[in-house]
Design an enzyme around this catalytic site. Sequence first.
Site, PDB file in Angstrom:
ATOM      1  N   TYR A   1      -1.558  -0.642  10.273  1.00 43.30           N
ATOM      2  CA  TYR A   1      -1.943  -0.959   8.792  1.00 43.30           C
ATOM      3  C   TYR A   1      -0.599  -0.460   8.088  1.00 43.30           C
ATOM      4  O   TYR A   1       0.018  -1.428   7.334  1.00 43.30           O
ATOM      5  CB  TYR A   1      -3.052  -0.194   8.531  1.00 43.30           C
ATOM      6  CG  TYR A   1      -3.271  -0.477   6.762  1.00 43.30           C
ATOM      7  CD1 TYR A   1      -3.798  -1.671   6.483  1.00 43.30           C
ATOM      8  CD2 TYR A   1      -2.928   0.324   5.829  1.00 43.30           C
ATOM      9  CE1 TYR A   1      -4.020  -2.258   5.171  1.00 43.30           C
ATOM     10  CE2 TYR A   1      -3.129   0.249   4.473  1.00 43.30           C
ATOM     11  CZ  TYR A   1      -3.564  -1.190   4.150  1.00 43.30           C
ATOM     12  OH  TYR A   1      -3.864  -1.348   2.762  1.00 43.30           O
TER      13      TYR A   1
ATOM     14  N   SER B   1       0.814  -1.205  -0.022  1.00 41.37           N
ATOM     15  CA  SER B   1       0.018   0.144  -0.089  1.00 41.37           C
ATOM     16  C   SER B   1       1.051   1.392  -0.053  1.00 41.37           C
ATOM     17  O   SER B   1       2.035   1.131   0.436  1.00 41.37           O
ATOM     18  CB  SER B   1      -0.856   0.109   1.136  1.00 41.37           C
ATOM     19  OG  SER B   1      -1.415   1.262   1.480  1.00 41.37           O
TER      20      SER B   1
HETATM   21  P1  NAP Z   1     -11.509  -6.306   0.724  1.00 43.44           P
HETATM   22  O1  NAP Z   1     -12.440  -5.902  -0.400  1.00 43.44           O
HETATM   23  O2  NAP Z   1     -11.948  -5.995   2.090  1.00 43.44           O
HETATM   24  O3  NAP Z   1     -11.135  -7.918   0.382  1.00 43.44           O
HETATM   25  C1  NAP Z   1     -10.015  -8.464   1.241  1.00 43.44           C
HETATM   26  C2  NAP Z   1     -10.067  -9.707   0.867  1.00 43.44           C
HETATM   27  O4  NAP Z   1      -9.216 -10.615   1.852  1.00 43.44           O
HETATM   28  C3  NAP Z   1     -11.399 -10.780   1.114  1.00 43.44           C
HETATM   29  O5  NAP Z   1     -11.250 -11.660   0.196  1.00 43.44           O
HETATM   30  C4  NAP Z   1     -11.195 -11.584   2.279  1.00 43.44           C
HETATM   31  O6  NAP Z   1     -11.829 -12.856   2.643  1.00 43.44           O
HETATM   32  C5  NAP Z   1      -9.611 -11.709   2.516  1.00 43.44           C
HETATM   33  N1  NAP Z   1      -9.438 -11.642   3.889  1.00 43.44           N
HETATM   34  C6  NAP Z   1      -9.455 -10.633   4.800  1.00 43.44           C
HETATM   35  N2  NAP Z   1      -8.703 -11.070   6.196  1.00 43.44           N
HETATM   36  C7  NAP Z   1      -8.383 -12.270   5.700  1.00 43.44           C
HETATM   37  C8  NAP Z   1      -7.697 -13.337   6.584  1.00 43.44           C
HETATM   38  N3  NAP Z   1      -7.324 -12.964   7.617  1.00 43.44           N
HETATM   39  N4  NAP Z   1      -7.337 -14.627   5.968  1.00 43.44           N
HETATM   40  C9  NAP Z   1      -7.922 -14.899   4.802  1.00 43.44           C
HETATM   41  N5  NAP Z   1      -8.448 -13.831   3.934  1.00 43.44           N
HETATM   42  C10 NAP Z   1      -8.842 -12.777   4.372  1.00 43.44           C
HETATM   43  O7  NAP Z   1      -9.893  -5.488   0.533  1.00 43.44           O
HETATM   44  P2  NAP Z   1      -9.412  -4.876  -0.744  1.00 43.44           P
HETATM   45  O8  NAP Z   1      -9.850  -3.494  -0.771  1.00 43.44           O
HETATM   46  O9  NAP Z   1      -9.801  -5.633  -2.112  1.00 43.44           O
HETATM   47  O10 NAP Z   1      -7.708  -5.129  -0.314  1.00 43.44           O
HETATM   48  C11 NAP Z   1      -7.124  -6.057  -0.874  1.00 43.44           C
HETATM   49  C12 NAP Z   1      -5.475  -5.851  -0.337  1.00 43.44           C
HETATM   50  O11 NAP Z   1      -5.235  -4.442  -1.192  1.00 43.44           O
HETATM   51  C13 NAP Z   1      -5.170  -5.753   0.790  1.00 43.44           C
HETATM   52  O12 NAP Z   1      -4.108  -6.464   1.157  1.00 43.44           O
HETATM   53  C14 NAP Z   1      -5.304  -4.165   1.361  1.00 43.44           C
HETATM   54  O13 NAP Z   1      -4.599  -3.929   2.194  1.00 43.44           O
HETATM   55  C15 NAP Z   1      -4.681  -3.909  -0.122  1.00 43.44           C
HETATM   56  N6  NAP Z   1      -4.801  -2.450  -0.203  1.00 43.44           N
HETATM   57  C16 NAP Z   1      -6.233  -1.917  -0.720  1.00 43.44           C
HETATM   58  C17 NAP Z   1      -6.375  -0.544  -1.023  1.00 43.44           C
HETATM   59  C18 NAP Z   1      -7.763   0.044  -1.084  1.00 43.44           C
HETATM   60  O14 NAP Z   1      -7.605   1.175  -1.239  1.00 43.44           O
HETATM   61  N7  NAP Z   1      -8.774  -0.813  -1.156  1.00 43.44           N
HETATM   62  C19 NAP Z   1      -5.191   0.390  -0.968  1.00 43.44           C
HETATM   63  C20 NAP Z   1      -4.078  -0.292  -0.377  1.00 43.44           C
HETATM   64  C21 NAP Z   1      -3.751  -1.520  -0.353  1.00 43.44           C
HETATM   65  P3  NAP Z   1     -13.582 -12.477   2.904  1.00 43.44           P
HETATM   66  O15 NAP Z   1     -14.244 -12.066   1.691  1.00 43.44           O
HETATM   67  O16 NAP Z   1     -13.964 -14.285   3.247  1.00 43.44           O
HETATM   68  O17 NAP Z   1     -13.806 -11.728   3.945  1.00 43.44           O
END
Ligand code: NAP
Length: 254
Positions: A163, A149
Amino acid sequence: MSTNTSAARVAVVTGGSRGIGRAIALALARQGWDVCISYASNAAAADETVKAVQQAGRQALAVQADMASHADIQRLFAACRKTFGRLDALVNNAGVVGGLRSIFDADPAHLREVFDANVLGCFLCAGEAAKAMSTQKGGQGGAIVNMSSVAARTGGMPQEAHYAASKGAVDSLTLALTRELAPHGIRVNAVRPGLIDTSIHEAHGGQATLDKLAPTVPLARVGTVDEVAEVVAFLCGPQSSYMHGALVDVSGGR
Ligand code: NAP
């Protein structure tokens, strides 16, 4: 033994059930990959992603696996091996924000939860993927893409040191693995998204937070999951063959 009749490349995408991970699974499928996605608890979302990949003409498998559990992670990679018989890429995408928590309220259980999901899982999945892909262990080489991130370099939002620090660890892990895994034919890179429109932001204000922060992005908008997924798919595939150890910002200039 492989039950995969095609010669398609195969990727494991952790947290591939929703958000950025789902978009990555679909971007890979559009490029001809079969995908094994993992999820924590939302089986319905995982099923939807499997169906979407299949509609794109590729094979998909969903496996429930908590990133805090070594046994779950070993089961994830065993299921992928059994179904597809090969592994060409790992996308370490699963992650959580962990809500807002001031350093004055630092709490071991909360920190363990965030670091288990964001860091421990990346280490353990990288280990399993390395065993499967290493050219020194009978594999064909491959790629690992870690989801970091921009918070890793900016420090993130107030009261989210947990985070930002977990994503800093992901960057360091990426750089460390470039040295260790190059002799095994495995490239390692990281993608650092900025503000991307997913439900992860429900942990700190949801749409209101996105609306408030969008004008602070040089491109003056929030990014889409597809804008991140295309970069990840590129880093998984042969067109990025000389990229190794890159920390690629996908952040609208943030
Ligand atoms: P999201 O929509 O909340 O999806 C998270 C995913 O991770 C879901 O598939 C969830 O499974 C799974 N997950 C969460 N905790 C877990 C655990 N303890 N064990 C196994 N699986 C787990 O998140 P996102 O926004 O797509 O983010 C994806 C990645 O990108 C993350 O690493 C996040 O930090 C990074 N990121 C996101 C952003 C942003 O703005 N969105 C920015 C920078 C970085 P379930 O569906 O079963 O809950």
